[in-house]
Scaffold this motif. Structure first.
Motif, short mmCIF file in Angstrom:
data_model
loop_
_atom_site.label_atom_id
_atom_site.label_comp_id
_atom_site.label_asym_id
_atom_site.label_seq_id
_atom_site.Cartn_x
_atom_site.Cartn_y
_atom_site.Cartn_z
N ARG A 29 0.85 -1.09 0.11
CA ARG A 29 -0.07 -0.06 -0.11
C ARG A 29 0.90 1.27 0.07
NH1 ARG A 29 -3.23 -3.38 3.30
NH2 ARG A 29 -2.27 -2.29 5.32
N THR A 30 1.76 1.27 0.75
CA THR A 30 2.97 2.34 0.69
C THR A 30 3.27 2.54 -0.75
OG1 THR A 30 3.78 2.03 2.84
CG2 THR A 30 5.07 3.09 1.59
N TRP A 31 3.64 1.61 -1.45
CA TRP A 31 4.22 1.61 -2.96
C TRP A 31 2.95 2.23 -3.59
CZ3 TRP A 31 8.12 0.41 -6.58
CH2 TRP A 31 7.58 0.42 -7.78
N LEU A 32 1.69 1.99 -3.71
CA LEU A 32 0.73 2.63 -4.32
C LEU A 32 0.29 3.98 -3.79
CD1 LEU A 32 -1.81 0.05 -4.86
CD2 LEU A 32 -0.23 0.69 -6.27
N LYS A 33 0.76 4.38 -2.61
CA LYS A 33 0.62 5.53 -1.95
C LYS A 33 1.65 6.41 -2.90
CE LYS A 33 -0.16 8.36 1.96
NZ LYS A 33 0.60 9.57 1.45
N ALA A 34 2.65 6.27 -2.80
CA ALA A 34 3.98 6.79 -3.76
C ALA A 34 3.46 7.11 -5.05
CB ALA A 34 5.32 6.10 -3.81
N LEU A 35 2.77 6.23 -5.79
CA LEU A 35 2.31 6.22 -7.09
C LEU A 35 1.15 7.37 -7.22
CD1 LEU A 35 1.72 5.40 -10.07
CD2 LEU A 35 0.20 3.59 -8.97
#
Length: 423
Positions: A29-35
């Motif tokens: 989810r942190t990866w997607l938040k960066a996106l």
């Protein structure tokens, strides 16, 4: 499933995703938040999510600093999408390795495919941001978009699913594959146990003292139980990259060979874990011609099948019959189809006795010797062939050729019965 060496891993295309979220772990989810925090156009993100949900993202290649995939639009047009993430330099990896050796539980968690928050916090304290933040994901796409587009967004959503399954994917993007990372940790731990600096430590390949190896064991957990046998072979990655292959390279043929290898590996593994397998005879190595016929037995019609026929030196019709023989009994059946062999007198006498005893006198078919180890029933289009292992193989005449008609049997009457019924 992924393939590749330690510096590049290629993951097969994932199936379409239902209505669930793409990331279920906190790091995914942190990866997607960066996106999502980086995107200037939320509409592009929505299109990217739809692409990913519909299975439009092909095989994903992960390398240090870059992830790549071909993403297809709804009209079938493919675009090469890349997303760049900054690699750590050697000094940064040095700090990470020191931190990891001090806290062996971090590596144990990674080997369990977990990324505990304290690992990310300790890495940050050492000056390394493992997970990307705003602006860290740099998109590139052949569609010509200068910012995030549906193709690069779809790739990022798909990678979130890969990160959920294996956080080592993130470390590879940052510059270290799993095997290299574990080897460096082991060497550093051994060096610390012996009082040497990493540069002074002896390579593990030259041998280590038992007490040093025991001291280093703390960074690795016990080996896990063997995984269960998959229900079916894995699917090899697609080689359709929208780039012309080098001369002499046929992507379709390579995909076929990869799929064949996966099927054989699955079969061998299934046999190896079957109780009593250790008592089975070891299969002999196939000749090149036998292997070509084996490949032809599963090849799709078209160019690949034609190339296999050419490689065997057989006419297409003859290859089709050889394939039928292979499917009825593998190498033994193919040998009976290809070879004419003369049984030893004692073998011939036993075969003659078996033939005479297989039927009662009124029902016994009239058998005529039509070649070494071959008996034909005149006027019926049926034939029996004796294999070198003493089994009987039924044959039927089709369009002027003798064609394999089924599996072998130790009883000649049983082998011939089915052919005579069809005659």
């Amino acid at each position: 499933m992924s393939v590749g060496d330690d510096n590049e891993r290629t993951f097969a295309a994932l199936p379409p995703e239902g209505g669930r979220g793409f990331a279920h772990t906190w790091w995914g989810r942190t990866w997607l938040k960066a996106l999502e925090d980086t995107a200037l156009d939320s509409g592009q993100l929505k299109k990217g999510r739809r692409h990913a949900r519909e299975g439009a993202v092909g095989a994903v290649s992960v390398r240090p600093g870059r992830i790549t995939a071909v993403v297809r639009d709804r009209d079938g047009t493919g675009q090469r999408a890349d997303v760049l993430l900054q690699e750590f330099d050697e000094a940064a990896w040095d700090r990470f390795l020191d931190m990891a050796v001090d806290r062996s539980g971090h590596i144990a968690a990674l080997l369990d495919r977990e990324m505990p928050p304290v690992l990310v916090e300790d890495a940050a304290a050492a000056g390394l941001e493992l997970l990307p933040g705003i602006g860290d994901l740099e998109p590139e796409c052949t569609c010509g978009a200068w910012d995030l587009c549906p193709h690069t967004a779809a790739l990022c959503y798909q990678v979130a699913r890969l990160l959920d399954q294996d956080p080592f994917v993130l470390l590879l993007m940052r510059g270290r594959g799993e095997r290299r990372l574990l080897d460096e940790l082991q060497a550093r731990s051994m060096a610390r146990a012996s009082g040497d600096t990493p540069d002074e430590a002896e390579p593990a390949s030259e041998g280590v003292r038992a007490d040093e190896a025991f001291a280093a064991g703390g960074i690795l957990p016990p080996l896990p139980a063997p995984p269960p046998l998959p229900d079916e072979p894995g699917q090899p990655p697609s080689l359709d990259t929208e780039t012309e292959p080098p001369p002499g390279i046929d992507p379709g043929a390579l995909e076929f060979l990869a799929a064949d290898t996966a099927r054989r590996a699955h079969r061998i593994l299934a046999e190896a874990i079957t109780p009593g397998h250790q008592g089975q005879a070891v299969e002999g190595e196939l000749t090149s011609d036998q292997d070509l016929v084996r490949l032809a037995s599963s090849a799709p019609a078209g160019v690949i099948a034609s190339r296999l026929a050419s490689a065997t030196g057989r006419q297409r019709a003859e290859l089709d019959l050889a394939v039928r023989a292979w499917r009825s009994g593998g190498p033994a059946a193919l040998s009976v189809f290809d070879e004419e062999w003369t049984p030893e007198p004692a073998d011939l006498a036993r075969a003659t006795t078996l033939l005479e005893e297989a039927w009662e006198e009124p029902d016994r078919p009239r058998l005529r010797v039509s070649g070494p180890g071959r008996w034909t029933v005149p006027g019926s289009g049926a034939q029996l062939r004796l294999g070198r292992d003493g089994r009987w193989w039924p044959y039927r005449k089709e369009s002027g050729r003798w064609a394999p008609a089924g599996p072998a049997d130790h009883d000649p009457a049983a082998a011939l019965a089915g052919v005579l019924e069809q005659a």
